[in-house]
Design a protein around this motif. Sequence first.
Motif, PDB file in Angstrom:
ATOM      1  N   VAL A  12      -3.727   6.571  -5.154  1.00 38.91           N
ATOM      2  CA  VAL A  12      -4.839   5.774  -4.653  1.00 38.91           C
ATOM      3  C   VAL A  12      -5.990   6.722  -4.332  1.00 38.91           C
ATOM      4  O   VAL A  12      -5.781   7.892  -4.008  1.00 38.91           O
ATOM      5  CB  VAL A  12      -4.441   4.967  -3.395  1.00 38.91           C
ATOM      6  CG1 VAL A  12      -4.090   5.888  -2.239  1.00 38.91           C
ATOM      7  CG2 VAL A  12      -5.549   4.000  -2.982  1.00 38.91           C
ATOM      8  N   VAL A  68      -9.361   6.961  -1.812  1.00 44.71           N
ATOM      9  CA  VAL A  68      -9.932   6.384  -0.597  1.00 44.71           C
ATOM     10  C   VAL A  68     -11.269   7.069  -0.322  1.00 44.71           C
ATOM     11  O   VAL A  68     -11.340   8.296  -0.231  1.00 44.71           O
ATOM     12  CB  VAL A  68      -8.997   6.568   0.614  1.00 44.71           C
ATOM     13  CG1 VAL A  68      -9.599   5.906   1.850  1.00 44.71           C
ATOM     14  CG2 VAL A  68      -7.614   6.019   0.322  1.00 44.71           C
ATOM     15  N   PHE A  81      -5.977   2.239  -7.911  1.00 44.21           N
ATOM     16  CA  PHE A  81      -4.567   2.080  -7.577  1.00 44.21           C
ATOM     17  C   PHE A  81      -3.691   2.451  -8.773  1.00 44.21           C
ATOM     18  O   PHE A  81      -3.868   1.927  -9.881  1.00 44.21           O
ATOM     19  CB  PHE A  81      -4.276   0.638  -7.155  1.00 44.21           C
ATOM     20  CG  PHE A  81      -5.078   0.184  -5.960  1.00 44.21           C
ATOM     21  CD1 PHE A  81      -4.938   0.811  -4.736  1.00 44.21           C
ATOM     22  CD2 PHE A  81      -5.972  -0.872  -6.068  1.00 44.21           C
ATOM     23  CE1 PHE A  81      -5.664   0.391  -3.630  1.00 44.21           C
ATOM     24  CE2 PHE A  81      -6.706  -1.303  -4.976  1.00 44.21           C
ATOM     25  CZ  PHE A  81      -6.556  -0.659  -3.747  1.00 44.21           C
ATOM     26  N   GLU A  98     -13.914   7.498   2.467  1.00 42.89           N
ATOM     27  CA  GLU A  98     -13.986   7.318   3.915  1.00 42.89           C
ATOM     28  C   GLU A  98     -15.383   7.637   4.423  1.00 42.89           C
ATOM     29  O   GLU A  98     -15.954   8.677   4.105  1.00 42.89           O
ATOM     30  CB  GLU A  98     -12.980   8.238   4.608  1.00 42.89           C
ATOM     31  CG  GLU A  98     -13.048   8.184   6.138  1.00 42.89           C
ATOM     32  CD  GLU A  98     -12.139   9.198   6.790  1.00 42.89           C
ATOM     33  OE1 GLU A  98     -10.947   8.868   6.981  1.00 42.89           O
ATOM     34  OE2 GLU A  98     -12.600  10.321   7.086  1.00 42.89           O
ATOM     35  N   PRO A 111       0.838   7.534  -0.092  1.00 42.21           N
ATOM     36  CA  PRO A 111      -0.165   6.904   0.776  1.00 42.21           C
ATOM     37  C   PRO A 111       0.483   6.390   2.067  1.00 42.21           C
ATOM     38  O   PRO A 111       1.652   5.997   2.066  1.00 42.21           O
ATOM     39  CB  PRO A 111      -0.699   5.747  -0.064  1.00 42.21           C
ATOM     40  CG  PRO A 111      -0.292   6.040  -1.467  1.00 42.21           C
ATOM     41  CD  PRO A 111       1.002   6.776  -1.350  1.00 42.21           C
ATOM     42  N   SER A 123      -8.742  -3.683   0.070  1.00 45.06           N
ATOM     43  CA  SER A 123      -9.945  -3.271  -0.654  1.00 45.06           C
ATOM     44  C   SER A 123     -10.931  -2.568   0.269  1.00 45.06           C
ATOM     45  O   SER A 123     -11.634  -1.653  -0.156  1.00 45.06           O
ATOM     46  CB  SER A 123     -10.622  -4.475  -1.308  1.00 45.06           C
ATOM     47  OG  SER A 123     -10.968  -5.450  -0.332  1.00 45.06           O
ATOM     48  N   TYR A 166       0.830  -1.208   0.000  1.00 40.97           N
ATOM     49  CA  TYR A 166       0.000   0.000   0.000  1.00 40.97           C
ATOM     50  C   TYR A 166       0.864   1.258   0.000  1.00 40.97           C
ATOM     51  O   TYR A 166       0.619   2.203  -0.759  1.00 40.97           O
ATOM     52  CB  TYR A 166      -0.924  -0.016   1.219  1.00 40.97           C
ATOM     53  CG  TYR A 166      -1.848   1.178   1.284  1.00 40.97           C
ATOM     54  CD1 TYR A 166      -2.928   1.293   0.417  1.00 40.97           C
ATOM     55  CD2 TYR A 166      -1.640   2.196   2.208  1.00 40.97           C
ATOM     56  CE1 TYR A 166      -3.775   2.384   0.464  1.00 40.97           C
ATOM     57  CE2 TYR A 166      -2.484   3.292   2.263  1.00 40.97           C
ATOM     58  CZ  TYR A 166      -3.546   3.382   1.387  1.00 40.97           C
ATOM     59  OH  TYR A 166      -4.378   4.471   1.430  1.00 40.97           O
ATOM     60  N   HIS A 225     -13.080   2.484   5.210  1.00 40.47           N
ATOM     61  CA  HIS A 225     -12.332   2.960   4.050  1.00 40.47           C
ATOM     62  C   HIS A 225     -12.518   1.973   2.901  1.00 40.47           C
ATOM     63  O   HIS A 225     -12.350   0.759   3.082  1.00 40.47           O
ATOM     64  CB  HIS A 225     -10.841   3.074   4.365  1.00 40.47           C
ATOM     65  CG  HIS A 225     -10.470   4.354   5.036  1.00 40.47           C
ATOM     66  ND1 HIS A 225      -9.167   4.696   5.339  1.00 40.47           N
ATOM     67  CD2 HIS A 225     -11.232   5.390   5.460  1.00 40.47           C
ATOM     68  CE1 HIS A 225      -9.145   5.879   5.924  1.00 40.47           C
ATOM     69  NE2 HIS A 225     -10.384   6.312   6.014  1.00 40.47           N
ATOM     70  N   SER A 226     -12.852   2.515   1.737  1.00 43.14           N
ATOM     71  CA  SER A 226     -12.890   1.711   0.515  1.00 43.14           C
ATOM     72  C   SER A 226     -11.793   2.222  -0.405  1.00 43.14           C
ATOM     73  O   SER A 226     -11.731   3.431  -0.686  1.00 43.14           O
ATOM     74  CB  SER A 226     -14.256   1.831  -0.166  1.00 43.14           C
ATOM     75  OG  SER A 226     -15.281   1.344   0.682  1.00 43.14           O
ATOM     76  N   TYR A 227     -10.929   1.316  -0.882  1.00 45.92           N
ATOM     77  CA  TYR A 227      -9.755   1.700  -1.662  1.00 45.92           C
ATOM     78  C   TYR A 227      -9.966   1.356  -3.133  1.00 45.92           C
ATOM     79  O   TYR A 227     -10.489   0.283  -3.468  1.00 45.92           O
ATOM     80  CB  TYR A 227      -8.514   0.971  -1.144  1.00 45.92           C
ATOM     81  CG  TYR A 227      -8.249   1.179   0.329  1.00 45.92           C
ATOM     82  CD1 TYR A 227      -7.485   2.249   0.779  1.00 45.92           C
ATOM     83  CD2 TYR A 227      -8.768   0.299   1.280  1.00 45.92           C
ATOM     84  CE1 TYR A 227      -7.235   2.440   2.133  1.00 45.92           C
ATOM     85  CE2 TYR A 227      -8.529   0.481   2.634  1.00 45.92           C
ATOM     86  CZ  TYR A 227      -7.763   1.552   3.058  1.00 45.92           C
ATOM     87  OH  TYR A 227      -7.529   1.730   4.393  1.00 45.92           O
ATOM     88  N   SER A 228      -9.547   2.269  -4.024  1.00 48.15           N
ATOM     89  CA  SER A 228      -9.710   2.027  -5.461  1.00 48.15           C
ATOM     90  C   SER A 228      -8.708   2.872  -6.238  1.00 48.15           C
ATOM     91  O   SER A 228      -7.932   3.641  -5.653  1.00 48.15           O
ATOM     92  CB  SER A 228     -11.141   2.373  -5.903  1.00 48.15           C
ATOM     93  OG  SER A 228     -11.407   3.751  -5.695  1.00 48.15           O
TER      94      SER A 228
END
Length: 651
Positions: free
Chosen positions: A511, A513, A641, A515, A581, A623, A505, A636-639
């Motif tokens: 990235v 995020v 990248f 939130e 990040p 993720s 990460y 938190h949703s991560y996308s």
Amino acid sequence: MVVTALVGAEGAAAHAIVVSATPTDGVVVAAAPRGAVITFDSGVRVGPRNAAIRNDGTSVIGGPARITDGRTLVIPFRTNLGQGNFTVRWSVVSQDGHEEEGLIAFGVGRSATTPFATLTTSPTVTWERVVMRWLFLAGTLLAAGLAIFAVVVLRPLQREHQLARPLANGAFLGLALAFVGADALAHAKGVGGTRFELWVSCATIVAGAGAAAAALAPRLPALRYGAYGAGVALLAAPTLSGHALDSSQAAVLSPVADVLHLGAAALWIGGLGGLAMTLPRVDPSSRAAIVRRFGAIAGPALIVLVAAGASRALTELASVSQLWSTPYGRTLIAKSALLTSALIVGTFARRRLASGGRPRRLIGVELGLLAIVVLAAGILTDLQPGRAGARHATPSNAPSLLDIPVPPPANAYVDAQELGPYAVALAFDGSRAQVTVAGSDGTAPADITVLLDGKPATACGRGCYSTVIHGTRLQVTINGTPLTFTLPGELISGSDLLRATTLAYQALRTVTVRESLASLANNAQITVFREQAPDRFGYEITAAADRSIVGTSGVVLGKERWDRIAHGAWTHTTQSSPVVPFADWTAAARNIYEADDGTITFYDPSFPAWFRLRIDPTTHLPSELHMVGAAHFMTHSYSAFNEPISLSAPS
């Protein structure tokens, strides 16, 4: 000396007084607060120097400071502060234009030492502001006093028309000084939108118009009355913009006493100026008549000066001892000593005038002393009055470290969920479960009923309840509301997976995020962060229970930062460069176990908080992250990248 000190109370301007602050200075709290909240006794606006840092110098401010309900300053912090020591500098501008600052030092968690402040505040009294106020006050008193002198002293003696030119010249000087001082004060940094700015701006217009009338009066004599009117009108400006209209002052007594005090002071100063300008231009008999009439008026004016000053001092000082125990009181004594000296010099000057002499030097000395008195008044307006200093901020109900629920035991599987305002955490060692309940302030709630699998729980410490496990599920019921935890069949370490995820990460170039942060189920705030290594990110609040902050956004480019509230104007500040990040957990994370394929749970004592992290098994990138802490429920949703991101300074 006490009586003469009371004479000099004019000019004190309101300071917004802190009535409560959370966290309080010097406190060590169990859970990291979401921000600093400082409430004042009167209306304030956001000042220019708000800051919040970890004591190593790293900025932890989470967005622009804002004012709620007109008198409460909120300085948001970044999420996941962790343990340690922090310093907050609050900065506000009171309604009468005073820029005020203060410091709050606090600690979080057991790793905090005795809190101390590492930021500094600016001095409340600066020579620039004192000079601005001196120009405004001196010009106002001279212009108003000359107008009163012309109408009350010279006009009944039928000498005002004869002396119109020197009076107009004197009025021009006073109004020009008032214009320069008022204009500088109205444009001083941070006073925009305050009552002070409104009335000082009005004073600027009045002084400018009056100065123009005085300048044209030699050609158009009737315009001198416009200059007189402007001078008298200016007397209201210090009262309307200053302390007399503060909510803590007597609604009628304070403004009336303030205006009377200013009027009496204007008659003294302007009258002396009038004597200096007119006496050399009249014959001896007229000179004697002018002196007698001025003397007849000056006596009652002095009584008004003392009485009005005394009434103002009573509202500014909490006790007589504050005359020598506070900077405000000591300045008041110095001002009163100068006034007494001016009165003595004036007495000798009037006696010489009455005997037919021309005491120009004595009048000059008296005017010089009074000019210094006005300078002292300018200093007084920027000092905190004694009564204000005697009022203290009320302490917050900060949780003691002794009230923090016990942490999970080492080598136990952990998980957590939110239930209303409570953080409910599980620790499972393979045969026995320990449930911990924390309230919104990070402490163990004392007024709850806890059942485990429908049976009364066994207490195991502060906010701690335990039971023997006979299956793969545990139902926890708090005050009649149930929630269910799923337990692993075996304990499989997730430490290597978390380590790999942290490295993957923090190696990302970019990235996004999303939130969701809440303290209750119905007050989530949604913020989208776009991060670009090594030190750039942008954010925008896209949804919130408080719709007034939706649209709040910011851009950080290294040490440069721009923030705005709800599509408003951008505010530029500087800070320490961030590192992005950056993982939302720390190296202190422990109790790291697999919950199911691709999901691990762990506890991080730095917050303290419990985490559930879903990980892509191929890339080792996160993720989704769910964090539960005291009054902090975050997802938190991560996308996106390593996808291109454009971040630039607002235009």
